[in-house]
Enzyme design. Structure first.
Site, PDB file in Angstrom:
ATOM      1  N   MET A   1      15.051   6.427 -16.067  1.00 50.11           N
ATOM      2  CA  MET A   1      16.305   6.859 -16.684  1.00 50.11           C
ATOM      3  C   MET A   1      17.306   5.698 -16.714  1.00 50.11           C
ATOM      4  O   MET A   1      18.503   5.902 -16.884  1.00 50.11           O
ATOM      5  CB  MET A   1      16.888   8.055 -15.920  1.00 50.11           C
ATOM      6  CG  MET A   1      15.950   9.272 -15.958  1.00 50.11           C
ATOM      7  SD  MET A   1      16.773  10.837 -15.671  1.00 50.11           S
ATOM      8  CE  MET A   1      17.427  10.584 -14.039  1.00 50.11           C
TER       9      MET A   1
ATOM     10  N   HIS B   1      12.605   0.212  -9.564  1.00 48.95           N
ATOM     11  CA  HIS B   1      11.994   0.265 -10.899  1.00 48.95           C
ATOM     12  C   HIS B   1      11.185  -1.019 -11.158  1.00 48.95           C
ATOM     13  O   HIS B   1      10.086  -0.977 -11.696  1.00 48.95           O
ATOM     14  CB  HIS B   1      13.069   0.365 -11.978  1.00 48.95           C
ATOM     15  CG  HIS B   1      13.918   1.601 -11.908  1.00 48.95           C
ATOM     16  ND1 HIS B   1      15.271   1.562 -11.635  1.00 48.95           N
ATOM     17  CD2 HIS B   1      13.625   2.912 -12.090  1.00 48.95           C
ATOM     18  CE1 HIS B   1      15.766   2.796 -11.672  1.00 48.95           C
ATOM     19  NE2 HIS B   1      14.787   3.641 -11.928  1.00 48.95           N
TER      20      HIS B   1
END
Ligand code: PAJ
Length: 279
Positions: free
Chosen positions: A30, A37
């Site tokens: 997101m 990430h």
């Protein structure tokens, strides 16, 4: 690095990659990217010919009154990080193209989706499973990368992959933490200085749980009580749940054994943080 906004356009490219026998890796996110990430992207980069990262703040997984509107959006920085991580394709869809008018199919992973985080966030995992299935289908990923940080999400997606015979392999990567132990999260950006200081109690409480187990305590209730006492010493901490559970079924255990998952969700002011360890 190529950027796609339309699912149909990316679908055509994904089909071509398939025909060429390329191994496609997908990292769904997101955005507001951080080292957690990036660790997924690095793993994907090592294993795959084509690395696709999706950035989409998925409205379907936010409940009414949750932080959909103020969720951090940092597109310029995210794209620079993707470029640096040698991402091949960034998928940046718009809500209207993911959920066009008339959209009415959802994936419900029964039972697993209503425990733990699902208890206070009804519909959350339905939104997660639905978008992840769509992303698998659009990108035709061979391997998809998720973080252990969202342990329940990982279990639910694994279940969905099994139940629907989806032709995708999953890799669940370890939790990336700041040097002081705080698990990295896009939502850490909401924390004021004092919240952040108090939030360090989460990784300390998980460490305490592990320590007690390793020193012979196996009664889950007793371990949980000690963890709760430690957490609630922090004035701003409001415990949502602390649980010791089976790592696949997510059912609470009475007697702790190696491989159990210790998971918690605690609010500091309006910011809800989650963390976990596998014992
Ligand atoms: P997001 O919170 O952006 O996380 C994207 C992926 O990064 C998830 O698989 C998450 O578990 C992983 N991740 C986050 N923090 C991490 C950390 N500290 N260490 C390791 N991995 C970490 O999770 C979502 O987005 C969404 O629910 C999504 C799957 C994209 C569906 O909308």
């Amino acid at each position: 690095m190529r950027i796609f906004r339309l699912p149909g356009k990316l679908g055509v490219i994904a089909g071509k990659l398939k025909l060429k026998g390329k191994r496609v890796g997908l990292v769904p996110t997101m955005g507001a990217l951080h080292d957690g990430h990036l660790s997924l992207m690095r793993a994907a980069r090592r294993e795959c010919d084509c690395l696709i990262v999706s950035i989409f703040v998925n409205p379907a997984q936010f409940g009414a009154g949750e932080d959909f509107k103020k969720y951090p959006r940092k597109l310029t920085k995210d794209l620079a990080l993707c470029r640096k991580a040698k991402v091949d394709i960034v998928f940046l869809p718009e809500s209207r193209d993911i959920y066009p008018e008339g959209f009415c199919s959802f994936v419900e992973v029964k039972g697993l989706g209503s425990l733990l985080c699902g208890a206070t966030r009804p519909g959350h995992f339905r939104g997660v499973a639905t978008i992840v299935l769509k992303l698998f289908n659009i990108t035709r990923a061979d391997i998809a990368y998720f973080g252990q940080k969202d342990a329940q999400q990982a279990v639910i997606i694994s279940r969905m992959v099994k139940d629907f015979d989806l032709p995708v392999k999953l890799r669940i990567m370890p939790i990336a933490r700041d040097q002081d132990g705080l698990a990295l999260s896009s939502r850490n950006a909401y924390l004021g200085k004092e919240d952040r200081r108090q939030a360090l109690v989460l990784s300390r409480a998980l460490g305490l749980g592990r320590f007690l187990f390793e020193h012979g305590l196996t009664d889950a209730k007793k371990i949980l009580l000690r963890m709760r006492q430690l957490i609630t010493k922090q004035k701003k901490a409001a415990v949502d749940y602390i649980a010791i559970i089976d790592a696949e079924t997510l059912k609470p255990v009475k007697k702790v054994s190696r491989g159990c998952l210790v998971a918690l969700a605690v609010k500091f002011g309006k910011t809800r943080l989650i963390d976990n360890i596998i014992i």
